[in-house]
Design a protein around this motif. Sequence first.
Motif, short mmCIF file in Angstrom:
data_model
loop_
_atom_site.label_atom_id
_atom_site.label_comp_id
_atom_site.label_asym_id
_atom_site.label_seq_id
_atom_site.Cartn_x
_atom_site.Cartn_y
_atom_site.Cartn_z
N UNK A 86 30.85 12.56 -18.46
CA UNK A 86 31.49 12.66 -19.78
C UNK A 86 30.40 12.89 -20.81
N UNK A 87 30.63 13.88 -21.72
CA UNK A 87 29.64 14.22 -22.73
C UNK A 87 30.26 14.22 -24.12
N UNK A 88 29.49 13.77 -25.08
CA UNK A 88 29.83 13.90 -26.50
C UNK A 88 28.84 14.91 -27.08
N UNK A 89 29.37 16.03 -27.58
CA UNK A 89 28.54 17.14 -28.02
C UNK A 89 28.29 17.07 -29.52
N UNK A 90 27.05 17.33 -29.93
CA UNK A 90 26.67 17.35 -31.33
C UNK A 90 25.74 18.54 -31.54
N UNK A 91 26.35 19.68 -31.89
CA UNK A 91 25.60 20.93 -32.01
C UNK A 91 24.91 21.23 -30.68
N UNK A 92 23.58 21.33 -30.69
CA UNK A 92 22.89 21.72 -29.46
C UNK A 92 22.53 20.52 -28.57
N UNK A 93 22.78 19.31 -29.01
CA UNK A 93 22.46 18.12 -28.22
C UNK A 93 23.75 17.46 -27.76
N UNK A 94 23.78 17.08 -26.49
CA UNK A 94 24.94 16.38 -25.93
C UNK A 94 24.47 15.04 -25.36
N UNK A 95 25.24 14.00 -25.64
CA UNK A 95 24.96 12.67 -25.09
C UNK A 95 25.91 12.44 -23.93
N UNK A 96 25.39 12.01 -22.80
CA UNK A 96 26.17 12.02 -21.57
C UNK A 96 26.14 10.68 -20.83
N UNK A 97 27.24 10.43 -20.17
CA UNK A 97 27.40 9.26 -19.31
C UNK A 97 27.94 9.77 -17.98
#
Length: 249
Positions: A86-97
């Motif tokens: 699962x990813x939360x996308x913020x422009x070019x950076x994605x935070x993932x679990x």
Amino acid sequence: MLSQMRYILLAVLWCVGADQLSAQVVKIDTVDYPPLVIPKEKTYHFNTDYWYTIAVRAYAYEQFPQLLNQPSGQPYHSSYFNGLLFKVNDNQISYRLQAAHFNNNIEFDNECEGCVPKVPGKFRNTAVKVGAEKNINYSRFQPYFGADVGFMIQKLSTKGFDNTPVFAEDNKNALLFSPFVGIKLYIVPRVAVSAEANFNVAYTYQKINTYSNSSFTGAPLQTKRYRWEYFFAPLAAVTLQYSFAMMNK
């Protein structure tokens, strides 16, 4: 009479000149300007601007931490459809679990005095990681890189396997740091396939229970040890991804 004609001529010239000057002057409120055109924001055929992404790990080809007294150079293991991302996308950076679980019967070499027997066993490995990835661009084809940190629980048991040369249980916990690189290709809008490779640095705690009477009865011989381990995954994850919740422009 001559002087009167001179004044009349000067008056005529003055009127003609004033008329010419008035013809050259244009009032500002009478000028027609072309309509102002504001360039539209550049868009791509495959829109990648979505807040969230979910993915299924369809395939992996990877190493795991050392088992029992396994020699260096651990073998690679394949697995299918055994992980979620699962990813939360913020422009070019994605935070993932992400989480993955390997559960299969395996066979591996185990060092012993005078021999290297093949040891069969039931092997289970569960890993949970959090991290961040950065896309190189916004196009249909997107290289990316990043790193994860996480925790791994690993268990091996030779119980129930006939003619096993080692009667043992191996339990291992590990803290992980996993830098990775990958590529992602959008097949259709919202849907992409990706593949990534990683290198794992792990600090592990291992507890081995070895049974000397060729069965899982009696008091085991226990071995405990801490160590740094390094293992590689040339295909840590081939994933099918679906993105949703479009970002507001």
